[in-house]
Design an enzyme around this catalytic site. Structure first.
Site, PDB file in Angstrom:
ATOM      1  N   HIS A 112       0.817  -1.220   0.000  1.00 47.36           N
ATOM      2  CA  HIS A 112       0.000   0.000   0.000  1.00 47.36           C
ATOM      3  C   HIS A 112       0.846   1.264   0.000  1.00 47.36           C
ATOM      4  O   HIS A 112       2.060   1.238   0.235  1.00 47.36           O
ATOM      5  CB  HIS A 112      -0.971   0.004   1.186  1.00 47.36           C
ATOM      6  CG  HIS A 112      -0.321   0.097   2.533  1.00 47.36           C
ATOM      7  ND1 HIS A 112      -0.018   1.295   3.134  1.00 47.36           N
ATOM      8  CD2 HIS A 112       0.065  -0.870   3.405  1.00 47.36           C
ATOM      9  CE1 HIS A 112       0.526   1.072   4.318  1.00 47.36           C
ATOM     10  NE2 HIS A 112       0.590  -0.232   4.520  1.00 47.36           N
ATOM     11  N   CYS A 161       2.377  -4.937   7.152  1.00 49.52           N
ATOM     12  CA  CYS A 161       2.119  -4.653   5.744  1.00 49.52           C
ATOM     13  C   CYS A 161       3.322  -3.966   5.113  1.00 49.52           C
ATOM     14  O   CYS A 161       4.245  -3.537   5.800  1.00 49.52           O
ATOM     15  CB  CYS A 161       0.874  -3.792   5.596  1.00 49.52           C
ATOM     16  SG  CYS A 161      -0.667  -4.672   5.952  1.00 49.52           S
TER      17      CYS A 161
END
Length: 553
Positions: free
Chosen positions: A453, A472
């Site tokens: 992301h 992440c």
């Protein structure tokens, strides 16, 4: 075709022998159930080595059975020269970071000498032939998919290991021709990173044979550009050994440095060499020999050799059957590479999970992208990070643009929530420039709920070591990557336009794209030289121990 297990062993031996040739000789010179050009009847049959192998192989499965099937059930290891050459070849496995003694080459030679003795039986010789073939197949399996099972040392491992099938007929021909390196090469990864790791291992072992490199004394004060210090000659020697000071070494031989400058001067050329060292070891590139740089310089060559060996093993886990186009996340190297269908490679920097919130190793496929995402705070982050801040200052919620939702999604008034025992509340951050996920998320199925992301914290990408996330992967320039994925999968979408609209939406790729998250603490740079990374998740030691553990007899 090998008869079924229901046949009696002698019948099986006859059928196998008759399938070879009308008049044939076994490798050891014994006739294969042929007399005067005619096959013998069962009751007249003489036992043969092929028959003994067939009898034993009737209960074998897998690669061993297939290897002898590819040989038409001929023995492989009765010739002393073949066996001696094989034992010698086993010693070369050190070049792959494996321990040759795992495969007991000396014991294999001794066992072969024993079965060649007059007192040995046909059964003894068949048993030895199978034993030697098992060693060969074990070596090939270790070269192809690794000696260590990653599932045994990493409970979070999610990368399936699917080695390509070996051409056992070609392996059999290599055995008969004593071309064992050819057989080994057919199994080991052919990818360039693996070859460079092997070359690096040979280089560092050469340094070890030459006596290694000097250690710098511990110092409380860092060495800075322009300093005069007695450590500088040691530092010069240390950097010259690994090739960072080739020109200066030549100068030393000519006595130029000694005449022109004080050898204790930490001058510009030395600073440039230290910066190259820092860059190759993922340290802050400032030219200052502080605690981290001094620690990296003082790591003994034996430790670097071990580091290369464990990464050769990781390469054997991964570098087989890779797709032509895929996204590769290099966790410890803080890098992402997208290998595009046209052969081009897009690369960028990433931020990965902190040591206590590790980014997992996994293999999946990117299925869709979320543009202008909202962010629902995951339970672990909610419990360990967010709630303590909310309890300290309720204004934290508005500062971070966090909405408070009930279990069914209804909006709650934060002032009416007991934040000491909030129950099943959900905190969700609205889409926008300050959203923790930024403007786009690349999603792929996995049990850890991690993804690639964007991020508003762009400043972190300037750091050399970038383990700051909660698992992440934050990607620098992720909007460019998103557009490349759309273009390469024929997905009709324009990232910049859709992001500017501000609407949260999911867009599925017309074709999914493989993604691999993997952990390397040594990798080759584009110039072929090795780059050493800090073992941020402390995974090397467990792998080295497993790699060094002797095989069961």
């Amino acid at each position: 075709m090998l008869p079924s297990k229901g046949f009696q062993p002698l019948i099986l031996a006859v059928v196998v022998a008759l399938s070879l040739a009308t008049v044939a000789l076994a490798q050891d010179g014994e006739p294969l159930l042929v007399q005067d050009g005619q096959p013998l009847l069962v009751e007249d049959a003489e036992p043969t080595l092929a028959g003994a192998l067939a009898e034993r192989l009737s209960e074998q499965e897998g690669a061993l059975h297939d290897f002898y099937a590819a040989r038409d059930w001929r023995s492989a290891w009765q010739d002393p020269v073949t066996l001696a050459d094989f034992a010698a070849a086993l010693h070369t496995l050190a070049a792959d970071g494996l321990n040759p003694q795992d495969y007991r080459p000396d014991a294999l030679v001794a066992a072969h000498r024993q079965v060649r003795a007059e007192a040995s039986t046909l059964d003894d010789r068949a048993r030895f032939d199978l034993q030697a073939s098992r060693v060969l197949l074990t070596v090939l399996r270790h070269l192809q998919r690794g000696k260590v099972d990653p599932y045994r040392i990493d409970t979070g491992w999610e990368v399936p290991i699917e080695p390509l099938p070996l051409d056992l007929a070609a392996i059999s021909r290599a055995v008969d021709a004593h071309r064992f390196e050819e057989a080994f090469a057919a199994a080991r990864p052919s990818a360039l990173p693996y070859q460079r790791l092997r070359a690096g291992l040979a280089h560092y072992r050469h340094i070890e044979r030459q006596g290694g490199w000097p250690m710098l004394p511990p110092r409380p004060q860092p060495l800075r550009p322009g300093d005069l210090h007695e450590d500088v000659p040691l530092l010069r020697e240390r950097l010259a050994i690994i090739g960072e000071l080739e020109v200066m070494v030549a100068d030393l031989f000519e006595g130029v440095v000694a005449r022109a400058t004080d050898p204790r001067l930490y001058d510009d050329r030395m600073v440039a060499a230290v910066k190259r060292f820092q860059q190759r070891h993922l340290l802050e590139v400032d030219g200052i020999v502080g605690p981290q740089t001094r620690e990296a310089l003082n790591l003994p060559v034996s430790a670097r050799i071990d580091q290369i060996r464990v990464n050769l093993e990781r390469a054997r886990w991964l570098l087989h059957g890779l797709p032509d186009s895929f996204v590769l996340v290099d966790i410890a190297g803080y890098r992402i590479s997208y290998f595009r269908p046209d052969g081009e490679v897009w690369r960028s920097r990433i931020v990965v999970g902190r040591p206590y919130r590790r980014t997992p190793s996994l293999r999946s496929r990117i299925t869709h992208l979320t543009l202008n995402p909202t962010w629902t705070v995951p339970p672990t982050i909610l419990r360990e990070d967010v709630l303590p801040k909310v309890r300290h200052d309720l204004g934290y919620l508005s500062q971070q643009d966090l909405m408070v939702l009930g279990p069914s999604g209804q909006r709650l008034d934060p002032r009416r929530v007991n934040w000491q025992r909030p129950g099943n509340v959900i905190l969700r951050q609205r889409a926008g420039p300050q959203n923790a996920l930024g403007r786009v998320v690349l999603r792929f199925p996995n049990e850890h709920l991690v993804y690639l992301h964007d991020t508003p914290a762009q400043g972190l990408f300037t750091r050399e070591q970038r383990a700051f996330s909660s698992g992440c992967i934050r990607v620098q320039g992720v909007l460019e990557l998103a557009q490349l994925l759309f273009d390469d999968t024929d997905t009709p979408a324009h990232v910049a336009t859709l992001v500017s609209e501000g609407k949260t939406r999911n867009i599925s790729l017309e074709r999914t794209v493989p993604v691999i998250l993997h952990y390397w603490t040594v990798h080759s740079g584009e110039d072929g030289r090795l780059i050493f990374r800090p073992d941020i998740y402390q995974r090397d030691a467990a792998l080295k121990d497993a790699l060094d553990r002797p095989l069961a007899p």
